[in-house]
Design a protein around this motif. Structure first.
Motif, PDB file in Angstrom:
ATOM      1  N   THR A   1       2.645   0.815 -12.417  1.00  0.00           N
ATOM      2  CA  THR A   1       1.862   1.952 -12.903  1.00  0.00           C
ATOM      3  C   THR A   1       2.627   3.254 -12.828  1.00  0.00           C
ATOM      4  O   THR A   1       2.314   4.208 -13.557  1.00  0.00           O
ATOM      5  CB  THR A   1       0.554   2.099 -12.103  1.00  0.00           C
ATOM      6  OG1 THR A   1       0.857   2.383 -10.723  1.00  0.00           O
ATOM      7  CG2 THR A   1      -0.285   0.836 -12.190  1.00  0.00           C
TER       8      THR A   1
ATOM      9  N   LEU B   1      -4.578   2.924  -2.806  1.00  0.00           N
ATOM     10  CA  LEU B   1      -3.692   1.762  -2.691  1.00  0.00           C
ATOM     11  C   LEU B   1      -3.028   1.730  -1.317  1.00  0.00           C
ATOM     12  O   LEU B   1      -2.929   0.673  -0.679  1.00  0.00           O
ATOM     13  CB  LEU B   1      -2.638   1.811  -3.799  1.00  0.00           C
ATOM     14  CG  LEU B   1      -1.767   0.566  -3.999  1.00  0.00           C
ATOM     15  CD1 LEU B   1      -2.611  -0.576  -4.573  1.00  0.00           C
ATOM     16  CD2 LEU B   1      -0.609   0.868  -4.951  1.00  0.00           C
TER      17      LEU B   1
ATOM     18  N   PHE C   1       1.341  -4.995  -3.424  1.00  0.00           N
ATOM     19  CA  PHE C   1       1.002  -3.571  -3.493  1.00  0.00           C
ATOM     20  C   PHE C   1       2.137  -2.770  -4.117  1.00  0.00           C
ATOM     21  O   PHE C   1       1.903  -1.857  -4.918  1.00  0.00           O
ATOM     22  CB  PHE C   1       0.696  -3.048  -2.087  1.00  0.00           C
ATOM     23  CG  PHE C   1      -0.644  -3.460  -1.561  1.00  0.00           C
ATOM     24  CD1 PHE C   1      -1.766  -2.684  -1.806  1.00  0.00           C
ATOM     25  CD2 PHE C   1      -0.796  -4.625  -0.832  1.00  0.00           C
ATOM     26  CE1 PHE C   1      -3.014  -3.059  -1.323  1.00  0.00           C
ATOM     27  CE2 PHE C   1      -2.037  -5.012  -0.347  1.00  0.00           C
ATOM     28  CZ  PHE C   1      -3.157  -4.227  -0.592  1.00  0.00           C
TER      29      PHE C   1
ATOM     30  N   VAL D   1       2.103  -3.066  -7.929  1.00  0.00           N
ATOM     31  CA  VAL D   1       1.106  -2.210  -8.580  1.00  0.00           C
ATOM     32  C   VAL D   1       1.619  -0.768  -8.658  1.00  0.00           C
ATOM     33  O   VAL D   1       1.531  -0.113  -9.702  1.00  0.00           O
ATOM     34  CB  VAL D   1      -0.233  -2.259  -7.826  1.00  0.00           C
ATOM     35  CG1 VAL D   1      -1.221  -1.247  -8.420  1.00  0.00           C
ATOM     36  CG2 VAL D   1      -0.823  -3.659  -7.877  1.00  0.00           C
ATOM     37  N   SER D   2       2.173  -0.279  -7.554  1.00  0.00           N
ATOM     38  CA  SER D   2       2.693   1.081  -7.531  1.00  0.00           C
ATOM     39  C   SER D   2       3.827   1.258  -8.526  1.00  0.00           C
ATOM     40  O   SER D   2       3.875   2.258  -9.258  1.00  0.00           O
ATOM     41  CB  SER D   2       3.172   1.423  -6.109  1.00  0.00           C
ATOM     42  OG  SER D   2       3.768   2.696  -6.072  1.00  0.00           O
TER      43      SER D   2
END
Length: 260
Positions: free
Chosen positions: A183, A123, A176, A179-180
């Motif tokens: 999750t 990522l 981004f 997403v980090s």
């Protein structure tokens, strides 16, 4: 300490709802963990600060890349906090809290923690590539790579193209970061605490976010402000900010995910 020798199959762990009032509580609990482990906390914080300072020095002639690099480094935050999560976990269990033990916390669930680290690393690389594309699209042949940090800030604030670049840069970065964060809010703590699969941990993290999305928006903003202040103090503030946020994130996880 009890250790489960075999990985549990996929299990849908119950998640709890939290409130905005829990955010200051997590920070308070995080500060208690910091005070209970001052030397280890400061050592971890110093490592983060030194990495940030070194990145700044190496990027002194390319401030745009430093901004992207610093943001990418923060994408790895959910995994980089592993040792600090371990200290919080050990303290809650009434066990000795030592830096060297926490530094090898990967051994608790090595395969799944490594897989998640590789995911975050990928990522970060994608982000660095995208940030370079955005930089090229807006600035092209402009000599932004030869500016000082103040010159780069002036370019962003004093020109129309600078404002447009900032908007595009933040918009792409937000995807981004989302997403980090989604999750990572429960994945690493869960893989540390329990012998579960990566799929189980990711599923739990996503469901915890969905069940508490309003509170999590404020929590994400709180993290961004505290870490941002740490970076703006020439990274020195990360000595305190990173351990505090890591400890608080552990307590957020414990409040949102039930034990079964």
């Amino acid at each position: 300490m009890q250790s489960i020798s075999t990985e549990q199959p996929f299990t849908e762990y119950p998640v709890r709802q939290v409130t905005l009032a829990d955010i200051p509580k997590w920070l308070s609990q995080g500060w208690d963990d910091f005070k209970a482990n001052p030397l280890s906390s400061l050592l971890y914080g110093a490592i983060f600060a030194v990495v940030g300072i070194v990145m700044g020095i190496l990027s002194i002639n390319n401030p745009g890349f430093y901004v992207a690099e610093a943001a990418g480094f923060m994408l790895l935050g959910p995994f980089l906090a592993l040792g600090l999560y371990d200290l919080s976990y050990r303290r809650a269990q009434g066990e000795p809290t030592q830096f060297l033990q926490s530094a090898v916390a990967l051994q608790r669930n090595p395969v799944n923690l490594t897989l998640y680290a590789l995911f975050l690393g990928t990522l970060m690389l994608l982000w660095l590539g995208m940030s370079a594309v955005v930089m090229s699209l807006f600035f092209g042949d402009l000599p932004v790579t030869e500016q000082t940090y103040m010159g780069f800030v002036n370019l962003l604030l004093a020109t129309k193209i600078g404002w447009l670049f900032t908007l595009a840069f933040l918009s792409v970065g937000l995807m981004f970061a989302l997403v980090s964060f989604v999750t990572g809010v429960a994945t690493v703590p869960m893989l540390l605490e329990r012998k579960v699969s990566l799929v189980t941990a990711l599923n739990t993290s996503i469901r915890a976010i969905l069940a508490n999305w309003k509170v999590m928006l404020w929590w994400a903003a709180t993290i961004a402000v505290i870490i941002g202040l740490g970076i703006l103090t020439f990274d020195i503030g990360l000595v305190i900010a990173m351990p505090l946020i890591s400890y608080a994130s552990w307590h957020a996880y414990r409040d949102m995910v039930e034990m079964v």
